[in-house]
Write a protein that holds these residues in place. Structure first.
Motif, PDB file in Angstrom:
ATOM      1  N   PHE A 120       0.711  -1.157   0.029  1.00 38.66           N
ATOM      2  CA  PHE A 120       0.027   0.124   0.057  1.00 38.66           C
ATOM      3  C   PHE A 120       0.786   1.305   0.050  1.00 38.66           C
ATOM      4  N   ALA A 121       0.687   2.209  -0.890  1.00 37.50           N
ATOM      5  CA  ALA A 121       1.406   3.381  -1.075  1.00 37.50           C
ATOM      6  C   ALA A 121       0.491   4.771  -1.269  1.00 37.50           C
ATOM      7  N   GLY A 122       0.607   5.545  -0.541  1.00 43.27           N
ATOM      8  CA  GLY A 122      -0.352   6.930  -0.723  1.00 43.27           C
ATOM      9  C   GLY A 122       0.544   8.248  -0.861  1.00 43.27           C
ATOM     10  N   GLY A 123      -0.282   8.987  -1.558  1.00 45.32           N
ATOM     11  CA  GLY A 123       0.356  10.250  -1.587  1.00 45.32           C
ATOM     12  C   GLY A 123      -1.004  11.183  -1.132  1.00 45.32           C
ATOM     13  N   LEU A 124      -1.106  11.328  -0.032  1.00 44.48           N
ATOM     14  CA  LEU A 124      -2.301  11.866   0.700  1.00 44.48           C
ATOM     15  C   LEU A 124      -2.548  13.767   0.672  1.00 44.48           C
ATOM     16  N   PHE A 125      -1.364  14.370   0.285  1.00 48.41           N
ATOM     17  CA  PHE A 125      -1.330  15.807   0.436  1.00 48.41           C
ATOM     18  C   PHE A 125      -0.717  16.289  -0.946  1.00 48.41           C
ATOM     19  N   PRO A 126      -0.965  17.499  -1.466  1.00 48.01           N
ATOM     20  CA  PRO A 126      -2.062  18.260  -0.857  1.00 48.01           C
ATOM     21  C   PRO A 126      -3.550  17.902  -0.992  1.00 48.01           C
ATOM     22  N   THR A 127      -4.418  17.600  -0.009  1.00 44.27           N
ATOM     23  CA  THR A 127      -5.649  17.326   0.022  1.00 44.27           C
ATOM     24  C   THR A 127      -6.488  17.877  -1.310  1.00 44.27           C
ATOM     25  N   GLN A 128      -7.155  17.174  -1.726  1.00 46.98           N
ATOM     26  CA  GLN A 128      -7.820  17.659  -3.050  1.00 46.98           C
ATOM     27  C   GLN A 128      -9.388  17.453  -2.689  1.00 46.98           C
ATOM     28  N   PRO A 129     -10.145  18.625  -3.226  1.00 46.55           N
ATOM     29  CA  PRO A 129     -11.590  18.489  -3.256  1.00 46.55           C
ATOM     30  C   PRO A 129     -12.344  17.488  -3.986  1.00 46.55           C
ATOM     31  N   ALA A 130     -13.243  16.781  -3.401  1.00 49.83           N
ATOM     32  CA  ALA A 130     -13.900  15.576  -4.173  1.00 49.83           C
ATOM     33  C   ALA A 130     -15.263  15.810  -4.152  1.00 49.83           C
ATOM     34  N   GLU A 131     -16.029  15.609  -5.193  1.00 47.06           N
ATOM     35  CA  GLU A 131     -17.364  15.742  -5.431  1.00 47.06           C
ATOM     36  C   GLU A 131     -18.288  14.534  -4.737  1.00 47.06           C
ATOM     37  N   GLY A 156      -3.444   5.058  -2.002  1.00 45.52           N
ATOM     38  CA  GLY A 156      -4.242   5.953  -1.429  1.00 45.52           C
ATOM     39  C   GLY A 156      -4.189   7.362  -1.637  1.00 45.52           C
ATOM     40  N   VAL A 157      -5.151   8.242  -1.561  1.00 46.91           N
ATOM     41  CA  VAL A 157      -4.962   9.734  -1.955  1.00 46.91           C
ATOM     42  C   VAL A 157      -5.702  10.510  -0.985  1.00 46.91           C
ATOM     43  N   GLY A 158      -5.686  11.473  -0.465  1.00 43.43           N
ATOM     44  CA  GLY A 158      -6.199  12.519   0.287  1.00 43.43           C
ATOM     45  C   GLY A 158      -7.360  13.341  -0.196  1.00 43.43           C
ATOM     46  N   ILE A 159      -8.627  13.211   0.541  1.00 43.16           N
ATOM     47  CA  ILE A 159      -9.760  14.141  -0.184  1.00 43.16           C
ATOM     48  C   ILE A 159     -10.536  14.899   0.864  1.00 43.16           C
ATOM     49  N   LYS A 160     -11.269  15.758   0.286  1.00 48.31           N
ATOM     50  CA  LYS A 160     -12.193  16.482   1.240  1.00 48.31           C
ATOM     51  C   LYS A 160     -13.318  16.948   0.385  1.00 48.31           C
ATOM     52  N   ALA A 161     -14.620  16.273   0.927  1.00 44.21           N
ATOM     53  CA  ALA A 161     -15.764  16.853   0.224  1.00 44.21           C
ATOM     54  C   ALA A 161     -16.322  18.069   0.526  1.00 44.21           C
ATOM     55  N   ASP A 162     -16.830  18.921  -0.351  1.00 38.95           N
ATOM     56  CA  ASP A 162     -17.527  20.247   0.240  1.00 38.95           C
ATOM     57  C   ASP A 162     -18.762  19.559   1.081  1.00 38.95           C
ATOM     58  N   GLY A 163     -18.846  20.620   2.186  1.00 40.57           N
ATOM     59  CA  GLY A 163     -20.034  20.442   3.200  1.00 40.57           C
ATOM     60  C   GLY A 163     -19.599  19.295   4.294  1.00 40.57           C
TER      61      GLY A 163
END
Length: 386
Positions: A120-131, A156-163
Motif C-alpha cells: 500500500f502506498a499513498g500520496g495524501l497531500f495536498p488534500t484535493q476536493p472531491a465531489e 491512497g489519496v487524500g480528499i475532502k468533500a464540500d460540506g
C-alpha cells in the motif's frame, strides 16, 4: 506466523523467513545502485520483500497476516536500511496496512482475498476536493510523495468533500489501473524510493473504500490499538537509524587506513577516537529510548488497554529524536572519513544524502519537540500532533 529476531533485526535461526530475509539483504546489496538509477525499487524486488513476510506484518491475523509487534518490524527495517536507505524506506510501508484496518471488514476481506501480502502506498497531500456523488466520491487531482507507488497493489489519496465536517482528510483507496503515476522524483537523497506524484481523473470511489488515517479500526487485534500515526513516524525514523549504524561502522573500520599525507592512522589519533566514542554513545542511547518506548506502549495495548496521549507523544518524540540524532551521527562519520569521502562513489556519500532526508519528513521535523514538550507540561499541543 510470528517471527523471532536476532539482535541485529534479522529473523532468527528458527524462523521460516530466515532464508528469504537473507536473500532480501543480498539482493538489496547487489542492486542498490540500480534503485538509485531507476529511482524506484523494482517490482521483482518487492516480490522478494513479500516472500520475506515484510508486507504481511500489518495485515490482520483474521485475514492471514502476521500483525507483528511493532518492535519486531522496526528491527527488520533497521537491518534493511543498513544495506540501503531507499530499500528500507520502501519496505517500511509494510506497517501502513494498519491504516487499512479502519476500512469496513467487507472491504478488507476483498483486499486480502488473494492473500495477506499487500503493498500500500499513498500520496495524501495536498488534500484535493472531491465531489459527493451517489454512494461515494468523484476523485480528481494530483498528490505528492507517494513513496513506493510503482510497486503498490493499492494506492491512497487524500480528499475532502464540500460540506463535510472539519477534521482530518479522508483517504480514498484505489487500484493502480485507476491512477496515473507522474514520474517526477528527482532528488539527491533517497533516490530509490520512487516517491512520485499520483494523478487521478474523475474516478468514483465508493464510501466503503474510504477511511480517516488513524481512525477507529474495525479489526479487534492488539496491533490496531497501537497508535497508527506515531507508528508510521517510527517506521520512517528507524530507516535513519539503520543508515547511521552502517555509516558509523564504516568510520570505525576506516580507523586503520593510511592517509595520503603519511599522517598517523585515524585510530592512532585521540580526536578520531573521541569522535567515534561520542557517536557510538549517541546512537546507542537514542536507539535504546526508541525501542524502550515502543515496547512500553506495546505492552499497554497487548494487555487490552488503549495507549495514553502521553505514550503516543513519547513515540513521536522518540522518532523525531532518532531521525535528528541519526543524521548527526552520519555527518560525524562523514567528517571522520576525510577526503576519500568526497568521491562520488564513496559509500559515505549515499549515507549522508539518504540520512539527510529522514528528519525532513513532516512526521519527524523539529516541531515534534514542541508537541512533546506541550504534552509533558500539560499544555495543548499543536493541531494534528495527537
Amino acid at each position: 506466523m510470528t517471527q523471532t529476531l536476532d539482535s541485529r533485526g534479522s529473523p532468527g535461526a528458527g524462523s521460516p523467513y530466515r532464508s528469504n530475509f537473507d536473500h532480501v539483504l543480498a539482493v538489496v546489496a547487489e542492486r542498490r545502485a540500480e534503485f538509485e538509477e531507476k529511482r524506484h525499487v523494482p517490482r521483482d524486488v518487492i516480490a522478494d520483500f513479500k516472500k520475506a513476510g515484510i508486507y504481511r506484518v500489518g495485515t490482520p491475523k483474521r485475514f492471514g497476516g502476521d500483525a507483528l509487534p511493532p518492535a519486531e518490524f522496526l528491527r527488520i527495517i533497521e537491518r534493511i536500511s543498513m544495506v540501503d536507505g531507499s530499500a528500507g524506506w520502501v519496505a517500511s510501508f509494510g506497517s501502513s496496512l494498519i491504516y487499512l484496518a479502519a476500512l469496513p471488514l467487507e472491504s478488507q476481506a476483498q483486499l486480502y482475498a488473494d492473500g495477506p501480502d499487500l503493498t500500500f502506498a499513498g500520496g495524501l497531500f495536498p488534500t484535493q476536493p472531491a465531489e459527493l456523488v451517489e454512494g461515494g466520491y468523484r476523485v480528481s487531482g494530483r498528490w505528492k510523495f507517494a513513496s513506493g507507488c510503482k510497486g503498490a497493489d493499492v494506492l491512497g489519496v487524500g480528499i475532502k468533500a464540500d460540506g463535510e465536517k472539519p477534521g482530518p482528510p479522508l483517504t480514498a483507496v484505489l487500484r493502480p489501473q485507476q491512477v496515473q503515476i507522474a514520474e517526477n522524483w528527482d532528488v539527491i537523497g533517497m533516490r530509490g524510493t520512487g516517491s512520485h506524484d499520483l494523478v487521478v481523473d474523475g474516478v468514483v470511489v465508493p464510501e466503503e473504500w474510504t477511511f480517516v488515517r488513524g481512525s477507529e479500526p474495525t479489526v479487534d487485534e492488539p496491533l490496531y490499538r497501537y497508535p497508527a500515526v506515531p507508528y508510521a513516524a517510527q517506521s520512517l525514523a528507524v530507516v535513519g537509524l539503520g543508515i547511521a549504524r552502517a555509516a558509523l561502522d564504516l568510520a570505525i573500520a576506516n580507523g586503520g587506513r593510511t592517509g595520503y599525507t603519511g599522517a598517523p592512522k585515524p585510530a592512532e589519533r585521540a580526536t578520531y577516537r573521541i569522535a567515534v566514542g561520542q557517536a557510538e554513545a549517541q546512537l546507542r542511547s537514542v536507539r535504546a529510548f526508541f525501542y524502550e518506548t515502543t515496547e512500553e506502549v506495546w505492552a499497554t495495548v497487548e494487555a487490552g488497554n488503549p495507549a495514553t496521549a502521553g505514550q503516543a507523544s513519547l513515540l513521536r518524540l522518540a522518532s523525531a529524536h532518532l531521525a535528528k540524532t541519526s543524521f548527526e551521527v552520519v555527518r560525524a562519520a562523514y567528517q571522520l572519513s576525510g577526503i576519500p569521502a568526497i568521491a562520488d562513489g564513496h559509500p559515505m556519500q549515499r549515507y549522508l544524502r539518504d540520512a539527510s532526508v529522514v528528519p525532513q519528513h513532516a512526521f519527524l521535523q523539529e516541531g515534534m519537540y514542541d508537541g512533546a514538550g506541550a504534552v509533558l507540561m500539560g499544555a495543548q499541543p499543536f493541531p494534528g500532533y495527537l
